[in-house]
Scaffold this active site. Sequence first.
Site, PDB file in Angstrom:
ATOM      1  N   ARG A   4      -3.436   3.711  15.906  1.00  0.00           N
ATOM      2  CA  ARG A   4      -2.240   3.629  15.053  1.00  0.00           C
ATOM      3  C   ARG A   4      -1.214   4.682  15.462  1.00  0.00           C
ATOM      4  NH1 ARG A   4      -4.743   1.417  11.179  1.00  0.00           N
ATOM      5  NH2 ARG A   4      -6.100   3.197  10.904  1.00  0.00           N
ATOM      6  N   GLY A  20     -13.458   1.711   6.975  1.00  0.00           N
ATOM      7  CA  GLY A  20     -13.745   0.614   7.910  1.00  0.00           C
ATOM      8  C   GLY A  20     -14.899   0.934   8.857  1.00  0.00           C
ATOM      9  N   TYR A  21     -14.667   0.746  10.138  1.00  0.00           N
ATOM     10  CA  TYR A  21     -15.705   0.917  11.156  1.00  0.00           C
ATOM     11  C   TYR A  21     -15.813   2.366  11.650  1.00  0.00           C
ATOM     12  CZ  TYR A  21     -15.295  -4.176  11.250  1.00  0.00           C
ATOM     13  OH  TYR A  21     -15.259  -5.507  10.888  1.00  0.00           O
ATOM     14  N   ASP A  22     -15.113   3.294  11.007  1.00  0.00           N
ATOM     15  CA  ASP A  22     -15.057   4.685  11.481  1.00  0.00           C
ATOM     16  C   ASP A  22     -16.425   5.306  11.799  1.00  0.00           C
ATOM     17  OD1 ASP A  22     -12.339   4.786  11.534  1.00  0.00           O
ATOM     18  OD2 ASP A  22     -12.102   6.071   9.777  1.00  0.00           O
ATOM     19  N   ASP A  31      -0.590  -4.349  12.168  1.00  0.00           N
ATOM     20  CA  ASP A  31      -1.864  -5.059  12.061  1.00  0.00           C
ATOM     21  C   ASP A  31      -2.808  -4.425  13.065  1.00  0.00           C
ATOM     22  OD1 ASP A  31      -3.119  -7.352  10.663  1.00  0.00           O
ATOM     23  OD2 ASP A  31      -3.553  -7.979  12.709  1.00  0.00           O
ATOM     24  N   LYS A  89      -8.109  12.665  14.437  1.00  0.00           N
ATOM     25  CA  LYS A  89      -7.956  11.203  14.515  1.00  0.00           C
ATOM     26  C   LYS A  89      -6.520  10.848  14.930  1.00  0.00           C
ATOM     27  CE  LYS A  89      -8.788   6.828  12.194  1.00  0.00           C
ATOM     28  NZ  LYS A  89      -9.211   6.066  11.020  1.00  0.00           N
ATOM     29  N   ASN A 135       0.844  -1.190   0.000  1.00  0.00           N
ATOM     30  CA  ASN A 135       0.000   0.000   0.000  1.00  0.00           C
ATOM     31  C   ASN A 135       0.889   1.253   0.000  1.00  0.00           C
ATOM     32  OD1 ASN A 135      -1.493   2.210   0.892  1.00  0.00           O
ATOM     33  ND2 ASN A 135      -2.914   0.913   2.042  1.00  0.00           N
ATOM     34  N   LYS A 191       0.559   3.759   2.799  1.00  0.00           N
ATOM     35  CA  LYS A 191       1.196   3.371   4.062  1.00  0.00           C
ATOM     36  C   LYS A 191       2.705   3.574   4.023  1.00  0.00           C
ATOM     37  CE  LYS A 191      -1.830   0.105   6.424  1.00  0.00           C
ATOM     38  NZ  LYS A 191      -1.953  -1.186   7.106  1.00  0.00           N
TER      39      LYS A 191
HETATM   40  P1  IMP Z   1      -5.203  -3.254   8.992  1.00  0.00           P
HETATM   41  O1  IMP Z   1      -4.576  -4.383   9.750  1.00  0.00           O
HETATM   42  O2  IMP Z   1      -4.641  -1.921   9.362  1.00  0.00           O
HETATM   43  O3  IMP Z   1      -5.230  -3.497   7.505  1.00  0.00           O
HETATM   44  O4  IMP Z   1      -6.744  -3.192   9.479  1.00  0.00           O
HETATM   45  C1  IMP Z   1      -7.605  -4.313   9.414  1.00  0.00           C
HETATM   46  C2  IMP Z   1      -9.057  -3.885   9.482  1.00  0.00           C
HETATM   47  O5  IMP Z   1      -9.349  -3.286  10.764  1.00  0.00           O
HETATM   48  C3  IMP Z   1      -9.471  -2.819   8.461  1.00  0.00           C
HETATM   49  O6  IMP Z   1      -9.831  -3.410   7.240  1.00  0.00           O
HETATM   50  C4  IMP Z   1     -10.674  -2.175   9.150  1.00  0.00           C
HETATM   51  O7  IMP Z   1     -11.840  -2.953   8.994  1.00  0.00           O
HETATM   52  C5  IMP Z   1     -10.281  -2.221  10.613  1.00  0.00           C
HETATM   53  N1  IMP Z   1      -9.580  -0.976  11.004  1.00  0.00           N
HETATM   54  C6  IMP Z   1      -8.270  -0.849  11.386  1.00  0.00           C
HETATM   55  N2  IMP Z   1      -7.991   0.446  11.678  1.00  0.00           N
HETATM   56  C7  IMP Z   1      -9.131   1.139  11.479  1.00  0.00           C
HETATM   57  C8  IMP Z   1      -9.470   2.530  11.611  1.00  0.00           C
HETATM   58  O8  IMP Z   1      -8.658   3.413  11.957  1.00  0.00           O
HETATM   59  N3  IMP Z   1     -10.759   2.853  11.328  1.00  0.00           N
HETATM   60  C9  IMP Z   1     -11.692   1.942  10.934  1.00  0.00           C
HETATM   61  N4  IMP Z   1     -11.429   0.646  10.774  1.00  0.00           N
HETATM   62  C10 IMP Z   1     -10.152   0.234  11.052  1.00  0.00           C
END
Ligand code: IMP
Length: 204
Positions: free
Chosen positions: A186, A158-160, A70, A180, A9, A12
């Site tokens: 993160r 995502g779930y924001d 992750d 945020k 990505n 990232k």
């Molecule tokens: P990743 O490991 O950072 O790729 O996150 C895995 C999954 O967690 C994402 O696809 C989202 O569904 C959820 N997620 C992680 N961080 C966030 C965030 O900051 N906001 C909303 N959803 C998140």
Amino acid sequence: MKVVLASRNNHKIVEMQGLLSKLCGEDITVLSLDDIGFTGDIEENGTTFAENALIKCRAPKCDLPVIADDSGLMVDVLDGEPGVYSARYAVDHAGDELGDHANNEKLLAKLEGYRPEEKTSRFVSAVACVFPDGRHIVCEGKCEGMILTEYRGTGGFGYDPLFYVPQIGKTFAEMTQEEKNSVSHRANAMKLFAAEFKKAINEN
Ligand code: IMP
């Protein structure tokens, strides 16, 4: 110095390059999996965010430090679900991911009947680095919040829109990037990680 981020990505990669250089005060070049010619798929079969981050770090097997992250959402009354399955919470019969909207709808359905104050949750992020000599570091950051019954806000991913942070009085989807970053799992993980990483590279 050069490091690898176990990701393809581009967003990232750029973000990590900026954060590490700023927080560590070093000139750091972040390479992607494509840059080092790693073409394999990484099976994220750990049971915790930290395990999955380390699995990603160890996959490419190269002679540079490899960093990975992750993250996901944990809801208390659902015993920590969706957890490491956050990205793949809603899947079809073939096991294919149905995406953010389906994930959110599944979460809302599972939480039906719970009172607002019962829906405590947190986002968790693990950031890890494995060095060529086998040493590793893992740091975790959290952000506490509540799951709402209705979507609020249009930003983020995502779930924001369902994740409300009392400290700010907004969902993640209603926050500016700056807001945020001031509370996110993160950002909290990255602050701890940068300090540990700086210590580790100065020990060499
Ligand atoms: P990743 O490991 O950072 O790729 O996150 C895995 C999954 O967690 C994402 O696809 C989202 O569904 C959820 N997620 C992680 N961080 C966030 C965030 O900051 N906001 C909303 N959803 C998140």
